[in-house]
Design a protein around this motif. Structure first.
Motif, PDB file in Angstrom:
ATOM      1  N   PRO A 186       0.813  -1.222   0.000  1.00 43.29           N
ATOM      2  CA  PRO A 186       0.000   0.000   0.000  1.00 43.29           C
ATOM      3  C   PRO A 186       0.847   1.273   0.000  1.00 43.29           C
ATOM      4  CG  PRO A 186       0.022  -0.985   2.181  1.00 43.29           C
ATOM      5  CD  PRO A 186       0.773  -1.922   1.294  1.00 43.29           C
ATOM      6  N   LEU A 187       0.224   2.350  -0.481  1.00 43.61           N
ATOM      7  CA  LEU A 187       0.887   3.631  -0.689  1.00 43.61           C
ATOM      8  C   LEU A 187      -0.031   4.748  -0.212  1.00 43.61           C
ATOM      9  CD1 LEU A 187       3.280   5.165  -2.269  1.00 43.61           C
ATOM     10  CD2 LEU A 187       1.716   5.131  -4.226  1.00 43.61           C
ATOM     11  N   PRO A 188       0.449   5.682   0.640  1.00 40.32           N
ATOM     12  CA  PRO A 188      -0.404   6.794   1.074  1.00 40.32           C
ATOM     13  C   PRO A 188      -0.534   7.851  -0.016  1.00 40.32           C
ATOM     14  CG  PRO A 188       1.770   6.986   2.080  1.00 40.32           C
ATOM     15  CD  PRO A 188       1.762   5.702   1.308  1.00 40.32           C
ATOM     16  N   VAL A 189      -1.763   8.325  -0.229  1.00 38.09           N
ATOM     17  CA  VAL A 189      -2.026   9.307  -1.280  1.00 38.09           C
ATOM     18  C   VAL A 189      -2.854  10.459  -0.728  1.00 38.09           C
ATOM     19  CG1 VAL A 189      -1.929   7.564  -3.112  1.00 38.09           C
ATOM     20  CG2 VAL A 189      -4.133   8.107  -2.053  1.00 38.09           C
ATOM     21  N   ASP A 190      -2.850  11.586  -1.464  1.00 33.99           N
ATOM     22  CA  ASP A 190      -3.647  12.741  -1.069  1.00 33.99           C
ATOM     23  C   ASP A 190      -5.055  12.626  -1.641  1.00 33.99           C
ATOM     24  OD1 ASP A 190      -3.542  13.536  -3.752  1.00 33.99           O
ATOM     25  OD2 ASP A 190      -2.025  15.083  -3.410  1.00 33.99           O
TER      26      ASP A 190
END
Length: 557
Positions: A92-96
């Motif tokens: 997983p990757l944090p996004v705005d």
């Protein structure tokens, strides 16, 4: 004129793209790109089991591989009708709010907690155990029951919980999180609306506790008990999920220009590499497809009727349509496979190179020596190990160097070696490590059979299956089963191309596409009868040693 599709396979170390004729499955071009930041170890700390990747590695790799394939193939871009990406997972990757990774901003570009949390990152062991304890005691449905009954630190919610507790800046800035396969598909389609985007059934079902029987993601009260921010995040994720035989959207003008394609071609829903690999390996009921790389994923499909509502204990999930639409996808695997062997090679090579670097050897000489070791050491050890008859070494290894994925996930477990004496050399240790990863594979097959899942044949694919005769023959001997090796050099990318061809409407369904585009098999490893009995005895020793380690040694960090 023939139609073509693209399959883009994002692995642990590199991305590879292939252009495939959708009528016959022939590859018209391929290209590989090694992730530069990952290769340098940036953002990683193996001593803490921290493995992070910057999205720039993936975006640069996507642009380079696809544009190179298109340019070098000579195929008119008007003949190319679709594209599908497969990736590692759970990563997983944090996004705005707009779906842009935090790591692409100046504020977070060098923050490891804002990078993609790679599948092999095990920093969230405590959070995974917390999820497991709550699932069994909170009084509601056990949300892990379709995940084999044990949630892993390799997976979505555990990793996010770890990061938001550790890094308040990332927690505050992350509007949502996206699996690797979802983010890249969102990028390709020029996505702007996270709520409308079609997320991967494969990723959601196997790693994020999504299941249709409880309406999607876990109950708000369950997530709030872990951390109220997870319940908030749930409302910024998704409710519905989609299989990879349907379009996620159309290729954006921006990415069409970068890739050398026509805008508006079909972009299929993304998927995980192992699941695409199973499609490329022509998966069917009763077949176990082993995707053998740094780790393994062992993939099967079953009809809903054959399972009769049963949940298979200790695996990595069972999800309707995650591999083959209309079938239940079953996933298991080993946290370390090729990685176990690579660890030993590095153990030998690193101090040698460090010692030589302090001598008067020139940089060119050092580079030449490093290249020779990287290319020849594993081949030489494999050759020596193959000359040691089974049972002629007392060395026994346990393959949990990167923890245990299945059966019964436990990322706290450590690897082990026993039976060492003054006659033990590198080849004997290497052979024991090869045998250990094969014993781990046998334990997975035994668990499936114990749970009533029929296995008639084994198909191997991936780098290890194609390159290591030693591993594959040992595997056949340990399993006492023939192993067919998929002909395709890039089976996951081929599987992604098969999904793309189906999503683009070239074929009516994935099964039909497999029949038209499958590449078949080029080798079969048969078990050697004189080795089978020896390995059965050594396998029991492996189980005994593993049981002792799990019961009697400390697993805390």
């Amino acid at each position: 004129m023939d139609n073509y599709v693209l399959g883009v396979d994002f692995g642990t170390d590199s991305v590879r793209a292939i252009l495939v004729n959708a009528q016959n499955g022939k590859t018209a071009g391929s290209e590989v790109f090694a992730y530069p930041r990952w290769k340098n170890g940036t953002y990683c700390d193996p001593s803490k089991n921290q493995f992070r990747q910057h999205p720039k590695d993936h975006l640069e790799g996507l642009a380079f591989t696809v544009s190179s394939v298109i340019k070098n193939s000579g195929i008119p871009k008007g003949n190319i009708k679709g594209i599908c990406v497969d990736t590692t997972g759970s990563s997983p990757l944090p996004v705005d709010r707009n779906g842009r990774p935090l790591a692409l901003s100046d504020q977070f570009t060098d923050n490891p907690d804002a990078q993609m949390i790679l599948w092999k990152d095990h920093t969230a062991v405590a959070e995974a155990e917390e999820i497991n304890q709550l699932a069994r005691t909170w009084g509601g449905v056990d949300f892990t029951k379709f995940e084999g009954g044990i949630y892993s630190s390799e997976w979505f919610w555990a990793k996010i919980l770890y990061i938001i507790r550790k890094d308040q800046e990332v927690a505050a800035a992350a509007y949502s999180w996206m699996e690797h396969c979802d983010y890249l598909t969102f990028e390709l389609t020029g996505g702007k609306d996270l709520k409308e985007f079609k997320r991967s059934r494969c990723a959601a079902g196997h790693k994020a506790l999504w299941h249709e029987s409880w309406g999607g993601l876990p109950d708000d009260r369950f997530l709030e008990s872990l951390d109220p921010r997870l319940a908030t995040l749930k409302n910024q994720l998704y409710k519905d999920t989609f299989t990879s035989d349907i379009p996620a959207g159309l290729l954006s003008g921006e990415w069409a220009e970068k890739l050398g394609l026509e805008p508006g071609i079909t972009v299929a829903v993304g998927t995980f590499d192992a699941h695409a690999g199973a499609i490329g390996g022509e998966v069917s009921e009763g077949t176990l497809v082993k995707v053998m790389g740094t780790s393994t994923c062992d993939i099967m499909v079953s009809s809903p009727d054959s399972l009769k509502g049963k949940t298979v204990k200790g695996i990595c999930g069972q999800v309707d349509g995650s591999v083959l639409p209309g079938k239940i996808g079953l996933e298991a695997g080993q946290s370390g496979f090729g990685d176990v062997l690579a660890w030993f090679i590095q153990l030998i090579q690193k101090p040698v190179m460090e010692t030589l670097s302090e001598t008067s050897l020139s940089p060119d000489s050092l580079a030449e020596i490093r290249q020779i070791l990287e290319e020849e050491l594993i081949l030489n050890l494999s050759k020596q190990a193959a000359q040691i008859p089974p049972g002629h070494s007392s060395v026994l290894a346990i393959d949990w160097i990167n923890g245990r994925r299945t059966p019964d996930a436990n990322q706290n477990l450590k690897g082990a070696l026993s039976g060492l004496d003054m006659g033990t050399d590198a080849a004997r240790i290497y052979k024991a490590l090869v045998e250990s990863i094969c014993y781990g594979s046998k334990r997975i097959i035994e668990r499936f059979r114990e749970e009533g899942v029929q296995i008639d044949q084994v198909i191997g694919l991936g780098g290890v299956a194609k390159k290591s005769t030693l591993v594959m023959q040992t595997m056949a001997d340990v399993l006492n089963m023939p192993i067919k090796v998929a002909r395709s050099e890039q089976a996951p990318a081929l599987g992604a191309a098969i999904y793309a061809a189906t999503a683009a409407g070239i074929h009516d369904n994935v099964s039909e596409a497999i029949l038209k585009m499958g590449n078949g098999f080029d080798q079969i490893y048969q078990p050697k009868p004189e080795h089978v009995e020896i390995y059965q005895r050594k396998y029991q020793e492996y189980l005994n040693l593993g049981g002792f380690i799990e019961s009697n040694t400390s697993t805390s960090d």
